[in-house]
Enzyme design. Structure first.
Site, mmCIF file in Angstrom:
data_model
loop_
_atom_site.group_PDB
_atom_site.id
_atom_site.type_symbol
_atom_site.label_atom_id
_atom_site.label_comp_id
_atom_site.label_asym_id
_atom_site.label_seq_id
_atom_site.Cartn_x
_atom_site.Cartn_y
_atom_site.Cartn_z
ATOM 1 N N ASP A 71 0.844 -1.186 0.000
ATOM 2 C CA ASP A 71 0.000 0.000 0.000
ATOM 3 C C ASP A 71 0.884 1.243 0.000
ATOM 4 O O ASP A 71 1.801 1.356 0.815
ATOM 5 C CB ASP A 71 -0.901 -0.011 1.239
ATOM 6 C CG ASP A 71 -2.001 1.036 1.151
ATOM 7 O OD1 ASP A 71 -2.393 1.394 0.027
ATOM 8 O OD2 ASP A 71 -2.467 1.484 2.205
ATOM 9 N N HIS A 109 -3.304 14.182 0.532
ATOM 10 C CA HIS A 109 -3.531 13.314 1.698
ATOM 11 C C HIS A 109 -2.340 13.382 2.655
ATOM 12 O O HIS A 109 -2.501 13.541 3.866
ATOM 13 C CB HIS A 109 -3.758 11.874 1.230
ATOM 14 C CG HIS A 109 -3.840 10.881 2.342
ATOM 15 N ND1 HIS A 109 -4.915 10.832 3.211
ATOM 16 C CD2 HIS A 109 -2.985 9.898 2.749
ATOM 17 C CE1 HIS A 109 -4.713 9.853 4.094
ATOM 18 N NE2 HIS A 109 -3.551 9.276 3.847
ATOM 19 N N GLU A 160 -10.140 4.221 3.771
ATOM 20 C CA GLU A 160 -9.234 4.907 2.859
ATOM 21 C C GLU A 160 -9.681 4.533 1.450
ATOM 22 O O GLU A 160 -9.667 3.351 1.087
ATOM 23 C CB GLU A 160 -7.777 4.503 3.119
ATOM 24 C CG GLU A 160 -7.276 5.007 4.476
ATOM 25 C CD GLU A 160 -5.767 4.899 4.664
ATOM 26 O OE1 GLU A 160 -5.125 4.082 3.979
ATOM 27 O OE2 GLU A 160 -5.239 5.645 5.526
ATOM 28 N N GLU A 171 -9.085 4.073 -2.212
ATOM 29 C CA GLU A 171 -7.865 3.879 -2.987
ATOM 30 C C GLU A 171 -8.153 3.153 -4.300
ATOM 31 O O GLU A 171 -9.214 2.566 -4.474
ATOM 32 C CB GLU A 171 -6.842 3.059 -2.177
ATOM 33 C CG GLU A 171 -6.580 3.620 -0.788
ATOM 34 C CD GLU A 171 -5.336 3.043 -0.130
ATOM 35 O OE1 GLU A 171 -4.511 2.407 -0.837
ATOM 36 O OE2 GLU A 171 -5.196 3.223 1.090
ATOM 37 N N ASP A 183 -9.083 0.552 2.140
ATOM 38 C CA ASP A 183 -8.060 0.148 3.094
ATOM 39 C C ASP A 183 -8.524 0.581 4.492
ATOM 40 O O ASP A 183 -8.117 1.620 4.999
ATOM 41 C CB ASP A 183 -6.733 0.810 2.702
ATOM 42 C CG ASP A 183 -5.631 0.514 3.692
ATOM 43 O OD1 ASP A 183 -5.688 -0.522 4.357
ATOM 44 O OD2 ASP A 183 -4.697 1.336 3.798
ATOM 45 N N ARG A 229 -7.463 4.030 13.364
ATOM 46 C CA ARG A 229 -6.526 5.136 13.602
ATOM 47 C C ARG A 229 -5.928 5.124 15.001
ATOM 48 O O ARG A 229 -4.781 5.557 15.189
ATOM 49 C CB ARG A 229 -7.223 6.478 13.373
ATOM 50 C CG ARG A 229 -7.771 6.680 11.979
ATOM 51 C CD ARG A 229 -6.698 6.621 10.928
ATOM 52 N NE ARG A 229 -7.238 6.829 9.578
ATOM 53 C CZ ARG A 229 -6.572 6.559 8.474
ATOM 54 N NH1 ARG A 229 -5.343 6.063 8.534
ATOM 55 N NH2 ARG A 229 -7.115 6.773 7.298
ATOM 56 N N GLN A 266 -3.339 2.350 15.027
ATOM 57 C CA GLN A 266 -2.251 2.810 14.151
ATOM 58 C C GLN A 266 -1.382 3.863 14.841
ATOM 59 O O GLN A 266 -0.146 3.784 14.815
ATOM 60 C CB GLN A 266 -2.865 3.389 12.870
ATOM 61 C CG GLN A 266 -1.853 3.828 11.820
ATOM 62 C CD GLN A 266 -2.528 4.491 10.612
ATOM 63 O OE1 GLN A 266 -3.753 4.602 10.543
ATOM 64 N NE2 GLN A 266 -1.724 4.921 9.662
ATOM 65 N N LYS A 281 -3.993 -1.815 10.248
ATOM 66 C CA LYS A 281 -4.332 -1.907 8.830
ATOM 67 C C LYS A 281 -4.670 -3.327 8.400
ATOM 68 O O LYS A 281 -5.406 -3.533 7.434
ATOM 69 C CB LYS A 281 -3.115 -1.465 7.993
ATOM 70 C CG LYS A 281 -2.730 -0.027 8.166
ATOM 71 C CD LYS A 281 -3.680 0.837 7.384
ATOM 72 C CE LYS A 281 -3.168 2.264 7.305
ATOM 73 N NZ LYS A 281 -3.992 3.053 6.384
ATOM 74 N N GLU A 304 -9.462 12.821 7.558
ATOM 75 C CA GLU A 304 -9.318 14.126 6.899
ATOM 76 C C GLU A 304 -10.649 14.864 6.845
ATOM 77 O O GLU A 304 -10.709 16.070 7.097
ATOM 78 C CB GLU A 304 -8.803 13.941 5.473
ATOM 79 C CG GLU A 304 -7.384 13.445 5.378
ATOM 80 C CD GLU A 304 -7.071 12.984 3.967
ATOM 81 O OE1 GLU A 304 -6.586 13.803 3.180
ATOM 82 O OE2 GLU A 304 -7.333 11.802 3.658
HETATM 83 MN MN MN Z 1 -3.913 2.948 2.703
#
Ligand code: MN
Length: 389
Positions: free
Chosen positions: A111, A118, A184, A186, A218, A222, A225, A238, A343
């Site tokens: 990834d 971003h 996410e 993607e 994805d 948070r 992470q 993840k 975000e």
């Molecule tokens: Mn990602």
């Protein structure tokens, strides 16, 4: 190109698209088909090739570009020339009467982190006193090795992950369900042609290794992470699940979507310098419980998929048929174009208000997220996922 199958015009799944998937009519075995309009065409009887009777695209991926082109061109002929309709029509199945599964065996999964917007948004949130981009960001496409075995097909329920997290207000970590579960949005690339260990893939040859494109969600915890990622990068925040679309769009269907990629300053090192630098003009859309919350533009990605693949093999690491590499969260310059909740809600400080009046900073149990994308007349297969406790 015209198509004799009814309801194909304007569906996003015309003869110019033909994404591959693995499907099963009720009570029957899984096998390979292509989507046309709101139907699936069973490839075994119309191409008379037993390879397509397997419940996976793997052998077809391994055949390589000349066979991919041959099959695509034959299918376009069968579906556009109405003299074939009598023979082919009996092998169309209504999409709502079949089950779909993950179309191929995902090998290694990488990834990336290739949207400048971003990366800058996250930099501003987490390192407000320094440059939003880390010093390496403009020189290489940053990425991490993910977990191929937990890539799941669209529609799979996503169980809220548990893990270690330590809010800044607490002295010690605790173990429990993530309180900051995110998405996410993607775009992922499916490798067909392998490379040899010890030999980097030249950037101008990189896209020749790619079979097709899928949308990727994805999922990211948070809080897990944030506590785990220093100094080695993402891990359990993840790896619990990554969703991909059931339909794999052949790269050949996106020829018209190839547009010049943004200029790069500073100029990258030679092994990342492309003779014809192209991105893909895909307009993504993120829906939460049926409401569009963002429209990220893929065309603006700073690092292209060719640069990602060249970088991923720059140390001599090889790629295998079935490997998946994803772009990283796609975010554009405006608030309405951000591809993650962290975000969109600015790290939870500006929650979104949904149509039902409720607010969201991160995902709640029962929430359903759908990613979709459009490139001209081509709609990429959606990625759907619902959070369960
Ligand atoms: Mn990602």
């Amino acid at each position: 190109m015209e198509c004799w199958v009814e309801g194909t015009d304007g569906s996003g799944y015309g003869v110019d698209h033909l994404p591959y998937g693995v499907f099963a009519p009720e009570g029957q075995d899984f096998r390979v088909g292509v989507r046309i309009g709101s139907s699936v065409l069973d490839l075994v009887p119309v191409l008379d090739d037993p390879m397509f009777s397997l419940p996976s695209l793997d052998p077809f991926l391994a055949h390589g570009p000349s066979r991919w082109a041959e099959v695509r061109s034959r299918l376009q002929e069968l579906l556009s020339d109405s003299t074939h309709s009598m023979a082919v029509a009996p092998h169309l199945h209504a999409l709502d009467a079949v089950s779909l599964k993950l179309a191929w065996t995902v090998g290694d999964y990488v990834d990336f982190y290739s949207s400048r917007e971003h990366a800058e948004n996250l930099g501003r949130m987490f390192r407000p006193d320094s440059d939003p981009l880390t010093p390496n960001w403009l020189h290489l496409p940053i990425g991490y090795h993910g977990r191929g075995g937990t890539v799941v097909v669209s529609g799979t329920e996503i169980r809220r992950p548990s893990g270690q997290r330590k809010p800044p207000s607490e002295a010690l970590p605790t173990y429990g369900p993530s309180q900051r579960l995110d998405i996410e949005a993607e775009v992922g690339f499916v490798v067909g042609v392998p490379s040899s260990l010890g030999t980097p893939v030249p950037v101008d040859e990189a896209m020749g290794h790619v079979f097709g494109v899928v949308l990727v969600n994805d999922w990211s915890a948070r809080d897990i992470q944030a506590w785990e990622y220093v100094p080695l990068g993402p891990f359990l925040g993840k790896s619990f699940a990554t969703s991909v679309s059931a339909w794999v769009t052949p790269l050949a269907a996106l020829d018209d979507a190839r547009v010049p990629a943004p200029a790069q300053d500073p100029s990258p090192l030679d092994y990342l310098r492309e003779s014809d630098r192209r991105g893909l003009d895909l307009a993504l859309s993120v829906s939460l419980n049926g409401q569009v919350i963002s429209r990220p533009p893929f065309a603006g990605m700073y690092w292209t998929p060719a640069q990602q693949l060249a970088h991923l093999t720059a140390n001599g690491a090889s790629i295998r048929c079935g490997d998946l590499f994803a772009s990283g969260t796609v975010s554009g310059p405006t608030r309405e174009e951000r591809g993650s909740l962290i975000e969109l809600s600015w790290n939870g400080t500006e929650p979104l208000t949904l149509a039902d009046g409720s607010t969201r900073a991160f995902l709640e149990d029962g929430d359903e997220v759908v990613l979709s994308a459009q490139a001209g007349s081509v709609s990429l297969g959606e990625v759907r996922g619902r959070i369960v406790a």
